[in-house]
Design an enzyme around this catalytic site. Structure first.
Site, PDB file in Angstrom:
ATOM      1  N   ARG A   1       0.830  -1.224   0.000  1.00  0.00           N
ATOM      2  CA  ARG A   1       0.000   0.000   0.000  1.00  0.00           C
ATOM      3  C   ARG A   1       0.853   1.258   0.000  1.00  0.00           C
ATOM      4  O   ARG A   1       1.776   1.395   0.774  1.00  0.00           O
ATOM      5  CB  ARG A   1      -0.905  -0.008   1.236  1.00  0.00           C
ATOM      6  CG  ARG A   1      -1.775   1.227   1.362  1.00  0.00           C
ATOM      7  CD  ARG A   1      -2.927   1.012   2.295  1.00  0.00           C
ATOM      8  NE  ARG A   1      -2.553   1.058   3.703  1.00  0.00           N
ATOM      9  CZ  ARG A   1      -3.429   0.944   4.705  1.00  0.00           C
ATOM     10  NH1 ARG A   1      -4.726   0.755   4.432  1.00  0.00           N
ATOM     11  NH2 ARG A   1      -3.040   0.997   5.948  1.00  0.00           N
TER      12      ARG A   1
ATOM     13  N   ARG B   1       2.427   4.666   4.252  1.00  0.00           N
ATOM     14  CA  ARG B   1       1.853   5.247   5.451  1.00  0.00           C
ATOM     15  C   ARG B   1       2.825   4.975   6.596  1.00  0.00           C
ATOM     16  O   ARG B   1       3.447   3.913   6.635  1.00  0.00           O
ATOM     17  CB  ARG B   1       0.496   4.578   5.721  1.00  0.00           C
ATOM     18  CG  ARG B   1      -0.572   5.545   6.111  1.00  0.00           C
ATOM     19  CD  ARG B   1      -1.910   4.885   6.162  1.00  0.00           C
ATOM     20  NE  ARG B   1      -2.129   4.196   7.430  1.00  0.00           N
ATOM     21  CZ  ARG B   1      -3.317   3.743   7.820  1.00  0.00           C
ATOM     22  NH1 ARG B   1      -4.371   3.904   7.034  1.00  0.00           N
ATOM     23  NH2 ARG B   1      -3.461   3.133   8.961  1.00  0.00           N
TER      24      ARG B   1
ATOM     25  N   ARG C   1      -1.021  -4.486  14.340  1.00  0.00           N
ATOM     26  CA  ARG C   1      -2.396  -4.064  14.072  1.00  0.00           C
ATOM     27  C   ARG C   1      -3.270  -5.274  13.729  1.00  0.00           C
ATOM     28  O   ARG C   1      -4.414  -5.367  14.158  1.00  0.00           O
ATOM     29  CB  ARG C   1      -2.425  -3.037  12.936  1.00  0.00           C
ATOM     30  CG  ARG C   1      -2.096  -1.639  13.438  1.00  0.00           C
ATOM     31  CD  ARG C   1      -1.366  -0.825  12.394  1.00  0.00           C
ATOM     32  NE  ARG C   1      -2.130  -0.620  11.206  1.00  0.00           N
ATOM     33  CZ  ARG C   1      -1.591  -0.463  10.003  1.00  0.00           C
ATOM     34  NH1 ARG C   1      -0.291  -0.517   9.843  1.00  0.00           N
ATOM     35  NH2 ARG C   1      -2.356  -0.251   8.971  1.00  0.00           N
TER      36      ARG C   1
HETATM   37  P1  AMP Z   1      -6.844   3.157  10.550  1.00  0.00           P
HETATM   38  O1  AMP Z   1      -6.624   4.308   9.620  1.00  0.00           O
HETATM   39  O2  AMP Z   1      -8.302   2.872  10.804  1.00  0.00           O
HETATM   40  O3  AMP Z   1      -6.059   1.941  10.128  1.00  0.00           O
HETATM   41  O4  AMP Z   1      -6.264   3.593  11.983  1.00  0.00           O
HETATM   42  C1  AMP Z   1      -4.887   3.924  12.136  1.00  0.00           C
HETATM   43  C2  AMP Z   1      -4.498   3.849  13.602  1.00  0.00           C
HETATM   44  O5  AMP Z   1      -5.264   4.788  14.372  1.00  0.00           O
HETATM   45  C3  AMP Z   1      -4.747   2.508  14.278  1.00  0.00           C
HETATM   46  O6  AMP Z   1      -3.696   1.577  14.040  1.00  0.00           O
HETATM   47  C4  AMP Z   1      -4.809   2.938  15.749  1.00  0.00           C
HETATM   48  O7  AMP Z   1      -3.524   3.237  16.257  1.00  0.00           O
HETATM   49  C5  AMP Z   1      -5.564   4.252  15.658  1.00  0.00           C
HETATM   50  N1  AMP Z   1      -7.030   4.083  15.737  1.00  0.00           N
HETATM   51  C6  AMP Z   1      -7.946   4.386  14.767  1.00  0.00           C
HETATM   52  N2  AMP Z   1      -9.201   4.156  15.201  1.00  0.00           N
HETATM   53  C7  AMP Z   1      -9.083   3.698  16.471  1.00  0.00           C
HETATM   54  C8  AMP Z   1     -10.027   3.264  17.462  1.00  0.00           C
HETATM   55  N3  AMP Z   1     -11.348   3.270  17.219  1.00  0.00           N
HETATM   56  N4  AMP Z   1      -9.543   2.840  18.654  1.00  0.00           N
HETATM   57  C9  AMP Z   1      -8.217   2.851  18.938  1.00  0.00           C
HETATM   58  N5  AMP Z   1      -7.277   3.245  18.050  1.00  0.00           N
HETATM   59  C10 AMP Z   1      -7.691   3.660  16.825  1.00  0.00           C
END
Ligand code: AMP
Length: 221
Positions: A128, A157, A168
């Protein structure tokens, strides 16, 4: 009543792309906690620095911090009346229960899980890239440095490095189990197969939403 949706799925399941497309088609606001956190990190604020410690390592941001950010963004009655799509939130059972406690049973009409096996998303995340100019998300071919759409520079990213990816994906599987069971017990969980071309996945998702959310059964152009 406008549609209120939760979208879940492993990182790399195509959530961001599918959510943006679905929110536009439904005419609802798209709220991505990951995007909100990255925007805050980019400002360099004290909150941004605190968030960065979790996001850069692939750890979950603590529930109380997440809930403050979501409350600030879901606080508008006009936004709630128009409908919304929550992308990446809730991620834990505690977050889901807090959402329903604050907004009541109408907090979400439907929770859509985009299901893509872990071995497929691992390969997608490793490839990605994000375009620094148009912000589109691309699956980079070997050695590709420039965006096919606009020629902008492609970058990874910050949290798409091997350790954070593994962390993750592990965390998702650990947290998603109880969360999915609870959403199912509320009668709102639907799982959609997320493997295949983005158009085909979008059609599957839209059909699932149209079947379950009466407010959007009329065709949307
Ligand atoms: P994403 O873009 O959804 O992959 O989110 C990127 C990062 O943001 C994640 O790996 C977490 O560190 C944090 N994050 C996003 N949404 C949440 C959530 N609802 N709860 C906890 N951490 C979050």
């Amino acid at each position: 009543m406008a549609a209120r949706l939760i979208v879940l799925g492993r990182q790399g399941a195509g959530k961001g792309t599918q959510c943006a497309r679905l929110a536009t088609r439904l005419g609802v606001s798209h709220l991505s906690t990951g995007d909100l956190f990255r925007a805050e990190i980019a400002t360099g604020s004290p909150l941004g620095r605190q968030l960065d410690r979790y996001v850069s390592t692939g750890d979950l941001v603590p529930d109380d911090v997440v809930l403050d950010v979501v409350a600030a963004n879901l606080g508008s009655a006009a936004l709630r009346a128009r409908g919304y799509l929550l992308d990446g939130f809730p991620r834990t059972l505690a977050q889901a229960q807090a959402l329903f406690e604050v907004l009541g049973a109408g907090a979400a009409d439907l929770a859509l899980e985009i299901d893509v096996p872990v071995e497929v998303v691992g390969a997608r995340l490793a490839a990605r890239r994000i375009c620094t100019a148009c912000r589109s998300v691309a699956a980079a071919r070997d050695g590709q440095l420039r965006c096919d759409a606009c020629g902008g520079r492609l970058e990874r990213r910050a949290d798409d490095h091997d350790e954070a990816i593994a962390r993750r994906l592990w965390l998702y599987d650990e947290q998603a189990g109880p969360l999915l069971v609870w959403l199912d017990s509320q009668g709102i969980l639907v799982t959609v197969d997320g493997v295949g071309r983005p158009d085909a996945v979008h059609d599957r998702i839209y059909a699932a939403v149209a079947q379950r959310v009466p407010a959007i059964r009329a065709p949307v152009t």
